[in-house]
Design an enzyme around this catalytic site. Structure first.
Site, short mmCIF file in Angstrom:
data_model
loop_
_atom_site.label_atom_id
_atom_site.label_comp_id
_atom_site.label_asym_id
_atom_site.label_seq_id
_atom_site.Cartn_x
_atom_site.Cartn_y
_atom_site.Cartn_z
N ARG A 8 0.90 -1.08 -0.06
CA ARG A 8 0.11 -0.07 -0.13
C ARG A 8 0.99 1.30 0.08
O ARG A 8 2.02 1.29 0.65
CB ARG A 8 -0.88 0.12 1.40
CG ARG A 8 -1.87 0.89 1.21
CD ARG A 8 -2.45 1.49 2.79
NE ARG A 8 -1.49 1.59 3.75
CZ ARG A 8 -0.86 2.79 3.79
NH1 ARG A 8 -1.05 3.99 3.37
NH2 ARG A 8 -0.01 2.97 4.90
N VAL A 9 0.41 2.30 -0.72
CA VAL A 9 1.16 3.72 -0.66
C VAL A 9 -0.20 4.55 -0.61
O VAL A 9 -1.42 3.98 -0.49
CB VAL A 9 1.77 4.09 -2.09
CG1 VAL A 9 3.28 3.22 -2.17
CG2 VAL A 9 0.97 4.03 -3.27
N SER A 10 0.13 5.73 -0.11
CA SER A 10 -1.24 6.74 0.34
C SER A 10 -1.71 7.37 -0.91
O SER A 10 -2.79 7.83 -0.65
CB SER A 10 -0.32 7.79 1.48
OG SER A 10 -0.03 6.80 2.58
N THR A 11 -0.73 7.67 -1.73
CA THR A 11 -1.35 8.38 -2.79
C THR A 11 -1.24 7.98 -4.07
O THR A 11 -0.34 7.16 -4.47
CB THR A 11 -0.62 10.19 -2.85
OG1 THR A 11 0.78 9.69 -3.14
CG2 THR A 11 -0.88 10.71 -1.44
N GLN A 14 2.29 7.90 -5.80
CA GLN A 14 3.47 7.34 -5.36
C GLN A 14 3.72 5.82 -5.77
O GLN A 14 2.59 5.32 -6.35
CB GLN A 14 3.17 6.94 -3.72
CG GLN A 14 3.28 8.25 -2.92
CD GLN A 14 3.21 7.96 -1.54
OE1 GLN A 14 2.05 7.25 -1.07
NE2 GLN A 14 3.89 8.59 -0.53
#
Length: 182
Positions: A8-11, A14
């Protein structure tokens, strides 16, 4: 027994490649990923899918604990859900597993550190924005969605779900743009 990876990445801007490569190198036959904030479980559909898929003896693997979440309670709830399915969680960096009791203690401590780090980041961000506003240089965050394109797609007769798929965002974002844009 399956090793299932979760990245998982936040944005949206990314990159997931490093996490995906590491999880595959660690022997994860299935790897699910998403680009969504780890601040809560809301909107984390891939994580929900992984947890539903887990069976007795399976292993959920993440590269770092903050990929699971940044809230201690949420991380511990996730671990509990995984264990209710007879599976366990492994964090690669630092290497911790919930197969033993010490892993639970370490996950709790690291979860608290991740939560504290999140608070510090938000506090520093808020302070920076206040300084920038005071000096007159703050312009607000950059827009990540092409709002004009969303409105054009709506005007062309596309529905919110189709627009969300085409633009690469959630329906919630599409509805928000509709409200803002009229």
């Amino acid at each position: 027994m399956a090793r299932i990876g979760y990245a998982r990445v936040s944005t949206l801007d990314q990159d997931l490649d490093i996490q995906l490569a590491r999880l595959r190198a660690e022997g994860c036959g299935i790897v699910r990923s998403e680009k969504v904030s780890g601040g809560s479980r809301q909107g984390r559909h891939e994580l929900a899918t992984v947890i539903e898929f887990l069976r007795d003896g399976d292993e959920l693997v993440v590269t770092r604990l903050d990929r699971l979440g940044r809230d201690t309670r949420d991380v511990l709830n996730l671990v509990h859900e995984v264990e209710q399915r007879g599976a366990f969680v492994t964090v690669l960096d630092p290497h911790i597993t919930t197969r033993g009791e010490m892993g639970h203690v370490m996950l709790t401590v690291l979860g608290m550190v991740a939560q504290m780090e999140r608070r510090f980041i938000k506090e520093r961000q808020r302070e920076g924005i206040e300084r920038a506003k005071a000096s007159g240089i703050y312009k607000g965050g950059k827009r990540r969605l092409d709002r004009e394109r969303i409105i054009k797609l709506r005007d062309a007769g596309k529905g919110p779900a189709a627009i969300a798929r085409e633009v690469g965002c959630s329906r919630m974002h599409v509805y928000r743009v509709f409200r803002e844009g009229g």
